[in-house]
Scaffold this motif. Structure first.
Motif, PDB file in Angstrom:
ATOM      1  N   TYR A 272       0.845  -1.191   0.000  1.00 34.86           N
ATOM      2  CA  TYR A 272       0.000   0.000   0.000  1.00 34.86           C
ATOM      3  C   TYR A 272       0.877   1.237   0.000  1.00 34.86           C
ATOM      4  O   TYR A 272       1.890   1.297   0.690  1.00 34.86           O
ATOM      5  CB  TYR A 272      -0.910   0.006   1.220  1.00 34.86           C
ATOM      6  N   THR A 273       0.493   2.208  -0.769  1.00 39.07           N
ATOM      7  CA  THR A 273       1.252   3.442  -0.843  1.00 39.07           C
ATOM      8  C   THR A 273       0.412   4.586  -0.314  1.00 39.07           C
ATOM      9  O   THR A 273      -0.796   4.629  -0.504  1.00 39.07           O
ATOM     10  CB  THR A 273       1.663   3.759  -2.292  1.00 39.07           C
ATOM     11  N   LYS A 274       1.050   5.485   0.381  1.00 36.69           N
ATOM     12  CA  LYS A 274       0.357   6.667   0.882  1.00 36.69           C
ATOM     13  C   LYS A 274       0.391   7.786  -0.150  1.00 36.69           C
ATOM     14  O   LYS A 274      -0.452   8.667  -0.135  1.00 36.69           O
ATOM     15  CB  LYS A 274       1.006   7.145   2.178  1.00 36.69           C
ATOM     16  N   ASN A 275       1.368   7.755  -1.003  1.00 32.93           N
ATOM     17  CA  ASN A 275       1.521   8.784  -2.037  1.00 32.93           C
ATOM     18  C   ASN A 275       1.362   8.137  -3.407  1.00 32.93           C
ATOM     19  O   ASN A 275       1.402   6.923  -3.547  1.00 32.93           O
ATOM     20  CB  ASN A 275       2.895   9.444  -1.947  1.00 32.93           C
ATOM     21  N   ARG A 276       1.224   8.957  -4.394  1.00 32.28           N
ATOM     22  CA  ARG A 276       1.101   8.431  -5.744  1.00 32.28           C
ATOM     23  C   ARG A 276       2.460   7.937  -6.238  1.00 32.28           C
ATOM     24  O   ARG A 276       3.505   8.388  -5.777  1.00 32.28           O
ATOM     25  CB  ARG A 276       0.552   9.477  -6.702  1.00 32.28           C
ATOM     26  N   ILE A 277       2.436   7.014  -7.161  1.00 37.04           N
ATOM     27  CA  ILE A 277       3.667   6.519  -7.775  1.00 37.04           C
ATOM     28  C   ILE A 277       4.026   7.470  -8.902  1.00 37.04           C
ATOM     29  O   ILE A 277       3.253   7.673  -9.828  1.00 37.04           O
ATOM     30  CB  ILE A 277       3.482   5.091  -8.308  1.00 37.04           C
ATOM     31  N   LYS A 278       5.186   8.066  -8.800  1.00 36.77           N
ATOM     32  CA  LYS A 278       5.605   9.047  -9.789  1.00 36.77           C
ATOM     33  C   LYS A 278       6.289   8.349 -10.955  1.00 36.77           C
ATOM     34  O   LYS A 278       7.183   7.530 -10.756  1.00 36.77           O
ATOM     35  CB  LYS A 278       6.552  10.063  -9.169  1.00 36.77           C
ATOM     36  N   GLY A 279       5.860   8.685 -12.134  1.00 39.59           N
ATOM     37  CA  GLY A 279       6.513   8.176 -13.333  1.00 39.59           C
ATOM     38  C   GLY A 279       7.634   9.106 -13.747  1.00 39.59           C
ATOM     39  O   GLY A 279       7.714  10.247 -13.304  1.00 39.59           O
ATOM     40  N   SER A 280       8.513   8.611 -14.579  1.00 35.66           N
ATOM     41  CA  SER A 280       9.585   9.468 -15.076  1.00 35.66           C
ATOM     42  C   SER A 280       9.606   9.376 -16.591  1.00 35.66           C
ATOM     43  O   SER A 280       9.333   8.330 -17.168  1.00 35.66           O
ATOM     44  CB  SER A 280      10.932   9.057 -14.491  1.00 35.66           C
TER      45      SER A 280
END
Length: 58
Positions: free
Chosen positions: A8-16
């Protein structure tokens, strides 16, 4: 990346972007690269309006 998706993530997954990753690799391996690169100038770009298209058959 798959490890981040499984939990589970609290923040969004950042793409590059590809450009950012290429710049990072260029900085990291600049001394290992043996190919010299030169930026393009205005004289290197061909003007498409100056091409003779009279012989083109469609």
């Amino acid at each position: 990346m798959s490890a981040r998706v499984k939990g589970y993530t609290k923040n969004r997954i950042k793409g590059s972007s590809f450009v950012h990753e290429a710049k990072k690799l260029d900085k990291a391996y600049a001394t290992d690269l043996t190919i010299t690169t030169t930026p393009l100038g205005r004289e290197d770009i061909i003007d498409p309006l100056q091409n003779d298209l009279s012989n083109v058959a469609v």
